[in-house]
Motif scaffolding. Structure first.
Motif, PDB file in Angstrom:
ATOM      1  N   VAL A 224      35.266  67.467  46.062  1.00  9.87           N
ATOM      2  CA  VAL A 224      33.964  68.126  46.039  1.00  9.87           C
ATOM      3  C   VAL A 224      33.996  69.271  47.033  1.00  9.87           C
ATOM      4  CG1 VAL A 224      31.485  67.838  46.378  1.00  9.87           C
ATOM      5  CG2 VAL A 224      32.837  65.961  45.445  1.00  9.87           C
TER       6      VAL A 224
ATOM      7  N   ILE B 150      29.349  61.060  50.511  1.00  8.08           N
ATOM      8  CA  ILE B 150      29.772  61.067  49.118  1.00  8.08           C
ATOM      9  C   ILE B 150      30.723  59.896  48.897  1.00  8.08           C
ATOM     10  CG2 ILE B 150      31.001  62.332  47.323  1.00  8.08           C
ATOM     11  CD1 ILE B 150      28.398  63.602  47.935  1.00  8.08           C
TER      12      ILE B 150
ATOM     13  N   LYS C 224      33.152  57.681  45.951  1.00  8.73           N
ATOM     14  CA  LYS C 224      33.826  57.704  44.661  1.00  8.73           C
ATOM     15  C   LYS C 224      34.098  56.268  44.221  1.00  8.73           C
ATOM     16  CE  LYS C 224      37.304  60.381  45.862  1.00  8.73           C
ATOM     17  NZ  LYS C 224      38.494  61.278  45.755  1.00  8.73           N
TER      18      LYS C 224
ATOM     19  N   LEU D 246      36.241  66.807  52.057  1.00  8.10           N
ATOM     20  CA  LEU D 246      35.775  68.130  51.680  1.00  8.10           C
ATOM     21  C   LEU D 246      36.688  69.130  52.369  1.00  8.10           C
ATOM     22  CD1 LEU D 246      31.907  67.844  51.901  1.00  8.10           C
ATOM     23  CD2 LEU D 246      33.367  67.682  49.914  1.00  8.10           C
TER      24      LEU D 246
ATOM     25  N   VAL E 110      31.227  59.783  40.946  1.00  8.36           N
ATOM     26  CA  VAL E 110      30.985  60.451  42.229  1.00  8.36           C
ATOM     27  C   VAL E 110      29.480  60.463  42.479  1.00  8.36           C
ATOM     28  CG1 VAL E 110      31.309  62.565  43.560  1.00  8.36           C
ATOM     29  CG2 VAL E 110      33.012  61.892  41.860  1.00  8.36           C
TER      30      VAL E 110
ATOM     31  N   HIS F  12      31.083  72.434  43.586  1.00  2.00           N
ATOM     32  CA  HIS F  12      31.776  72.090  42.351  1.00  2.00           C
ATOM     33  C   HIS F  12      32.676  70.889  42.568  1.00  2.00           C
ATOM     34  CE1 HIS F  12      34.646  74.870  44.337  1.00  2.00           C
ATOM     35  NE2 HIS F  12      35.575  74.095  43.782  1.00  2.00           N
ATOM     36  N   ILE F  13      32.925  70.207  41.474  1.00  2.00           N
ATOM     37  CA  ILE F  13      33.805  69.037  41.460  1.00  2.00           C
ATOM     38  C   ILE F  13      34.989  69.394  40.567  1.00  2.00           C
ATOM     39  CG2 ILE F  13      33.976  66.581  40.969  1.00  2.00           C
ATOM     40  CD1 ILE F  13      30.946  66.426  41.291  1.00  2.00           C
TER      41      ILE F  13
END
Length: 351
Positions: free
Chosen positions: A86, A103, A105, A123, A175, A189-190
């Motif tokens: 991400v 975040i 997952k 990140l 996610v 954006h992923i």
């Protein structure tokens, strides 16, 4: 006596003597029906009075120096969690790293069931000289340095084996979490941009084989209020035998929701347009799902309000009085009809 008589003549509700009043079965039926109707209308008006309605107002947004919460909950059914990263970047071109960002997952099997979880704190910090964020060369150059520092060959081989096994098993990834970014235009954006370009090439065999099919369960920019609809919730985009980049252009409208008890809920609503760019063999970029957002300079204030008691009494008198008058007319018509039918029957019997 003359004055008293004149006042009596003004009486709009003259009383008939008790022995002159006649009670009938038809009158009783009409009275019961009228009472039921008036009771129903009374509770309807009471519910209408107790309910609230909203008033929308607009003003210039004066907020400064605040953060923008981005709530994400997405599923990528064709990409393992090990390859997803991400990225978030604001208008100045600098990443926001290690904010109050949480975040997670979730590893999913081929049936969409959870088989593992992982905290995403990777990140990747990169500096961008320009506002564009489509230059994957910078991503991969930074990744090259990191992999060389760790021992490129060993790390790359382990990553390739692990991801290929996950792809063969049909693993996906969910996610979800919250990004807290600065309150300026930007994007997040992923994608698979966190991978070294050579590792990504060996795993997928080319950018055209990266399947960024996704499902958006929830995407919002603040807490929800009554009546809020987020247009991307429930969005499903599945790719078959192709790949490409999805871009969602989002216009965020700052919003304040004021409850009837004066509590204020600051949040945001948004509109969105969508664009899909299919991959071509000569493209140097890799597929991704972009969310490019900008903020409106106008704040919308939504206030809950309740109708006045005088308004309630006015409507109540109108509906109850109208029902009473209508049932009275119906009673008189029924009485006259029954009386005429009775007279006609009596005349025929006499003859």
């Amino acid at each position: 006596m003359g004055v008293k008589q004149a006042i009596k003549n003004l009486d709009a509700f003259p009383r008939a003597e008790e022995h002159l009043l006649q009670k009938t079965q038809s009158g009783a039926l009409v009275s019961i029906v009228g009472l039921v109707i008036m009771t129903t209308l009374f509770f309807h008006e009471l519910t209408y009075y107790l309910s609230t309605y909203t008033v929308h107002q607009m003003s210039v947004d004066l907020k400064r120096g605040e953060t923008l919460p981005i709530h994400i909950n997405m599923t990528f059914p064709s990409l393992p969690c090990d390859v997803l990263s991400v990225d978030a970047i604001d208008m100045s071109g600098k990443h926001e790293v290690d904010l109050d960002t949480n975040i997670w997952k979730l590893r999913l099997n081929s049936h969409g069931h959870i088989i593992g979880t992982e905290y995403l704190s990777d990140l990747v910090e990169k500096e961008h000289a320009a506002h564009k964020h489509d230059d994957e060369n910078e991503h991969h150059d930074d990744a090259d340095k990191k992999l060389h520092a760790l021992g490129f060959n060993e790390e790359a081989e382990n990553m390739i084996k692990k991801v290929k096994k996950a792809l063969d098993n049909g693993e996906g990834c969910r996610v979800y979490g919250v990004l807290d970014v600065r309150r300026v235009a930007g994007n997040f954006h992923i994608s698979v941009h966190g991978l070294n370009i050579y590792v990504a090439q060996m795993i997928f065999g080319g950018a055209t084989h990266v399947n960024v099919s996704h499902m958006i369960h929830d995407l919002s920019f603040g807490p929800k209020y009554p009546g809020l609809h987020n247009p991307l919730d429930g969005t499903v985009r599945i790719l078959h035998e192709t790949s490409g980049t999805f871009k969602y252009y989002i216009k965020i409208v700052p919003t304040e929701y004021r409850y009837i008890w004066k509590e204020v809920l600051p949040t945001n609503q948004f509109s969105v347009s969508e664009y899909f760019s299919p991959m071509k063999e000569y493209d140097r970029s890799w597929p991704a799902v972009y969310f490019l957002y900008d903020l409106s300079p106008i704040t919308v204030t939504i206030k809950e309000e309740r109708r006045s008691f005088l308004h309630f009494i006015t409507r109540l008198c109108a509906v109850l009085g109208g029902t009473f008058a209508l049932t009275g007319m119906l009673d008189r018509w029924m009485y006259r009809l029954i009386e005429e039918v009775t007279k006609a029957s009596g005349t025929r019997a006499y003859r």
